[in-house]
Motif scaffolding. Structure first.
Motif, PDB file in Angstrom:
ATOM      1  N   VAL A 158       0.841  -1.206   0.000  1.00 42.33           N
ATOM      2  CA  VAL A 158       0.000   0.000   0.000  1.00 42.33           C
ATOM      3  C   VAL A 158       0.872   1.252   0.000  1.00 42.33           C
ATOM      4  N   GLY A 159       1.985   1.227   0.722  1.00 35.39           N
ATOM      5  CA  GLY A 159       2.881   2.383   0.727  1.00 35.39           C
ATOM      6  C   GLY A 159       3.468   2.664  -0.647  1.00 35.39           C
ATOM      7  N   VAL A 160       3.921   1.630  -1.334  1.00 36.15           N
ATOM      8  CA  VAL A 160       4.478   1.809  -2.678  1.00 36.15           C
ATOM      9  C   VAL A 160       3.380   2.238  -3.651  1.00 36.15           C
ATOM     10  N   ALA A 161       2.214   1.612  -3.560  1.00 34.07           N
ATOM     11  CA  ALA A 161       1.114   1.983  -4.445  1.00 34.07           C
ATOM     12  C   ALA A 161       0.692   3.431  -4.211  1.00 34.07           C
ATOM     13  N   GLY A 162       0.665   3.854  -2.955  1.00 35.03           N
ATOM     14  CA  GLY A 162       0.319   5.246  -2.662  1.00 35.03           C
ATOM     15  C   GLY A 162       1.363   6.208  -3.185  1.00 35.03           C
ATOM     16  N   SER A 163       2.630   5.868  -3.024  1.00 35.48           N
ATOM     17  CA  SER A 163       3.703   6.736  -3.530  1.00 35.48           C
ATOM     18  C   SER A 163       3.662   6.833  -5.050  1.00 35.48           C
ATOM     19  N   GLY A 179       5.250  10.143   3.368  1.00 28.72           N
ATOM     20  CA  GLY A 179       4.761   9.984   4.749  1.00 28.72           C
ATOM     21  C   GLY A 179       3.304   9.592   4.797  1.00 28.72           C
ATOM     22  N   ALA A 180       2.502  10.206   3.942  1.00 30.54           N
ATOM     23  CA  ALA A 180       1.076   9.879   3.900  1.00 30.54           C
ATOM     24  C   ALA A 180       0.868   8.464   3.373  1.00 30.54           C
ATOM     25  N   ALA A 181       1.665   8.084   2.366  1.00 31.77           N
ATOM     26  CA  ALA A 181       1.554   6.722   1.824  1.00 31.77           C
ATOM     27  C   ALA A 181       1.936   5.681   2.871  1.00 31.77           C
ATOM     28  N   LEU A 182       2.964   5.971   3.632  1.00 25.66           N
ATOM     29  CA  LEU A 182       3.375   5.059   4.693  1.00 25.66           C
ATOM     30  C   LEU A 182       2.315   5.007   5.800  1.00 25.66           C
ATOM     31  N   GLY A 183       1.727   6.149   6.115  1.00 21.05           N
ATOM     32  CA  GLY A 183       0.652   6.175   7.116  1.00 21.05           C
ATOM     33  C   GLY A 183      -0.558   5.381   6.675  1.00 21.05           C
ATOM     34  N   LEU A 184      -0.929   5.540   5.407  1.00 18.87           N
ATOM     35  CA  LEU A 184      -2.045   4.761   4.874  1.00 18.87           C
ATOM     36  C   LEU A 184      -1.706   3.278   4.893  1.00 18.87           C
ATOM     37  N   GLY A 185      -0.480   2.939   4.516  1.00 21.75           N
ATOM     38  CA  GLY A 185      -0.060   1.541   4.553  1.00 21.75           C
ATOM     39  C   GLY A 185      -0.092   0.975   5.963  1.00 21.75           C
ATOM     40  N   GLY A 186       0.339   1.757   6.936  1.00 22.98           N
ATOM     41  CA  GLY A 186       0.284   1.310   8.329  1.00 22.98           C
ATOM     42  C   GLY A 186      -1.133   1.101   8.818  1.00 22.98           C
ATOM     43  N   PHE A 187      -2.029   2.009   8.434  1.00 20.71           N
ATOM     44  CA  PHE A 187      -3.434   1.883   8.834  1.00 20.71           C
ATOM     45  C   PHE A 187      -4.053   0.620   8.247  1.00 20.71           C
ATOM     46  N   VAL A 188      -3.878   0.448   6.942  1.00 17.11           N
ATOM     47  CA  VAL A 188      -4.450  -0.731   6.283  1.00 17.11           C
ATOM     48  C   VAL A 188      -3.760  -2.004   6.787  1.00 17.11           C
TER      49      VAL A 188
END
Length: 117
Positions: free
Chosen positions: A62-67, A74-83
């Protein structure tokens, strides 16, 4: 003399019905409590490892997909952590425990009856 698996008829003159359920116990296949606890510990270990791997994999994907989709890192990593916390850990836990339990069952089925103790 009546058969061993017949239940006496409650009404005289009517044939007795055989019992619908039978308890089957095979003393050759019984296991000790230590074997059962070892299997439980193995399933628990697989579940914890699966939860950690699932959490990490979801954070990464999710972090890579968000980036790649234009989010800030930071937001992509946060979203990845949440999911990962709410989805990856549970999925990994379930998958790890099921895989460990399947391995245990396959190993028990592959043994000969005299080795199953």
């Amino acid at each position: 003399m009546a058969e061993a698996n017949r239940v006496p008829s409650p009404t005289p003159g009517l044939p007795a019905k055989p019992p619908q359920l039978h308890l089957v116990a095979d003393p050759e296949r019984e296991r000790s409590i230590d074997d059962a606890l070892a299997d439980d510990a193995y399933v628990g270990r697989g579940a914890v490892i699966g939860a950690l791997l699932g959490f990490g994999a979801v954070i990464g994907v999710v972090g890579v997909a968000g980036s790649l989709s234009g989010m800030e890192p930071g937001a992509a990593l946060g979203l990845g952590g949440f999911v990962g916390f709410f989805g990856g850990g549970g999925f990994g836990f379930m998958t790890g425990a099921a895989a460990a339990a399947a391995r245990i069952e396959a190993s028990h089925r592959s043994r000969r009856p005299e080795e199953r103790r």
